[in-house]
Each structure stands twice: as structure tokens, then as C-alpha cells.
Design a protein around this motif. Structure first.
Motif, short mmCIF file in Angstrom:
data_model
loop_
_atom_site.label_atom_id
_atom_site.label_comp_id
_atom_site.label_asym_id
_atom_site.label_seq_id
_atom_site.Cartn_x
_atom_site.Cartn_y
_atom_site.Cartn_z
N PRO A 268 -35.08 -78.31 36.95
CA PRO A 268 -34.92 -79.76 37.14
C PRO A 268 -34.11 -80.43 36.03
O PRO A 268 -33.42 -81.43 36.28
N SER A 269 -34.14 -79.89 34.83
CA SER A 269 -33.42 -80.51 33.71
C SER A 269 -31.97 -80.02 33.61
O SER A 269 -31.21 -80.53 32.81
N ASP A 270 -31.57 -79.05 34.43
CA ASP A 270 -30.23 -78.49 34.39
C ASP A 270 -29.25 -79.44 35.10
O ASP A 270 -29.39 -79.70 36.29
N GLU A 271 -28.25 -79.94 34.37
CA GLU A 271 -27.28 -80.87 34.93
C GLU A 271 -25.90 -80.24 35.11
O GLU A 271 -24.98 -80.89 35.59
N PHE A 272 -25.73 -78.98 34.70
CA PHE A 272 -24.40 -78.38 34.66
C PHE A 272 -24.17 -77.29 35.70
O PHE A 272 -23.05 -76.98 36.02
N THR A 273 -25.24 -76.70 36.22
CA THR A 273 -25.10 -75.62 37.19
C THR A 273 -24.84 -76.20 38.57
O THR A 273 -25.46 -77.18 38.97
N ILE A 274 -23.92 -75.58 39.29
CA ILE A 274 -23.60 -76.04 40.64
C ILE A 274 -24.77 -75.72 41.56
O ILE A 274 -25.35 -74.64 41.52
N ASP A 275 -25.10 -76.66 42.38
CA ASP A 275 -26.20 -76.45 43.31
C ASP A 275 -25.65 -75.80 44.57
O ASP A 275 -24.90 -76.40 45.33
N PHE A 276 -26.01 -74.56 44.83
CA PHE A 276 -25.49 -73.80 45.96
C PHE A 276 -26.28 -74.05 47.25
O PHE A 276 -25.88 -73.61 48.30
N PHE A 277 -27.39 -74.72 47.16
CA PHE A 277 -28.26 -74.85 48.31
C PHE A 277 -27.94 -76.05 49.18
O PHE A 277 -28.32 -76.10 50.33
N THR A 278 -27.26 -77.03 48.65
CA THR A 278 -26.89 -78.19 49.45
C THR A 278 -25.38 -78.20 49.62
O THR A 278 -24.63 -78.05 48.66
N GLN A 279 -24.92 -78.38 50.84
CA GLN A 279 -23.50 -78.41 51.11
C GLN A 279 -23.06 -79.86 51.26
O GLN A 279 -23.81 -80.68 51.78
N PRO A 280 -21.84 -80.17 50.84
CA PRO A 280 -21.37 -81.54 51.02
C PRO A 280 -21.14 -81.83 52.50
O PRO A 280 -20.90 -80.92 53.30
N GLY A 281 -21.21 -83.10 52.86
CA GLY A 281 -20.99 -83.49 54.25
C GLY A 281 -19.55 -83.25 54.65
O GLY A 281 -18.63 -83.28 53.83
N ARG A 282 -19.34 -83.01 55.92
CA ARG A 282 -18.00 -82.76 56.43
C ARG A 282 -17.33 -84.07 56.80
O ARG A 282 -17.97 -85.01 57.23
N GLY A 283 -16.01 -84.11 56.65
CA GLY A 283 -15.24 -85.26 57.09
C GLY A 283 -15.21 -86.38 56.08
O GLY A 283 -15.65 -86.25 54.94
N ARG A 284 -14.67 -87.48 56.53
CA ARG A 284 -14.52 -88.64 55.67
C ARG A 284 -15.84 -89.38 55.52
O ARG A 284 -16.57 -89.56 56.51
N PRO A 285 -16.17 -89.85 54.32
CA PRO A 285 -17.43 -90.59 54.15
C PRO A 285 -17.42 -91.91 54.92
O PRO A 285 -16.38 -92.53 55.10
N ARG A 286 -18.57 -92.35 55.35
CA ARG A 286 -18.68 -93.60 56.08
C ARG A 286 -18.53 -94.79 55.14
O ARG A 286 -18.94 -94.73 53.99
N LYS A 287 -17.95 -95.86 55.66
CA LYS A 287 -17.82 -97.10 54.90
C LYS A 287 -19.05 -97.96 55.14
O LYS A 287 -19.62 -97.96 56.22
N ALA A 288 -19.41 -98.72 54.13
CA ALA A 288 -20.55 -99.62 54.27
C ALA A 288 -20.21 -100.81 55.15
O ALA A 288 -21.08 -101.41 55.78
N THR A 289 -18.92 -101.16 55.23
CA THR A 289 -18.49 -102.33 56.00
C THR A 289 -17.76 -101.93 57.27
O THR A 289 -16.83 -102.61 57.69
#
Length: 56
Positions: A4-25
Motif C-alpha cells: 500500500p505504501s509503494d508509489e513507484f511500482t506499476i500496477d499490473f492488475f488494473t488496466q486503463p480504460g479504452r478510448g477517449r475519456p468522457r467530458k464532464a460537460t
């Protein structure tokens, strides 16, 4: 497992979302269509107010 205290290791278990991020507006399709119709209506009657060639 990642510590939990590790801020530098890449997290392999969660993948980024695909496509363009949604806009709030983001607008709905109905809002975009209404604005398009309003622009077309303003453009249609623009000649009554002088239009583009007002100075010419």
C-alpha cells in the motif's frame, strides 16, 4: 502483490480504460441537434439583417 505504501511500482492488475475519456460537460444528442437547428435558422434569416456582405 503491491504494498500500500509503494508509489513507484506499476500496477499490473488494473488496466486503463479504452478510448477517449468522457467530458464532464458532455451534451446530449438532443442538445446538439437543437443548437444545430438554431444555427441553421439564424443563418437562413441572416440576409434580412444585412448578412455577410453588409459593407460591400
Amino acid at each position: 502483490m503491491k504494498q500500500p505504501s509503494d508509489e513507484f511500482t506499476i500496477d499490473f492488475f488494473t488496466q486503463p480504460g479504452r478510448g477517449r475519456p468522457r467530458k464532464a460537460t458532455a451534451k446530449s444528442a438532443a442538445q446538439r441537434a437543437k443548437e444545430y437547428r438554431d444555427r441553421q435558422r439564424a443563418r437562413k434569416f441572416n440576409f434580412l439583417r444585412g448578412g455577410r456582405n453588409e459593407t460591400a
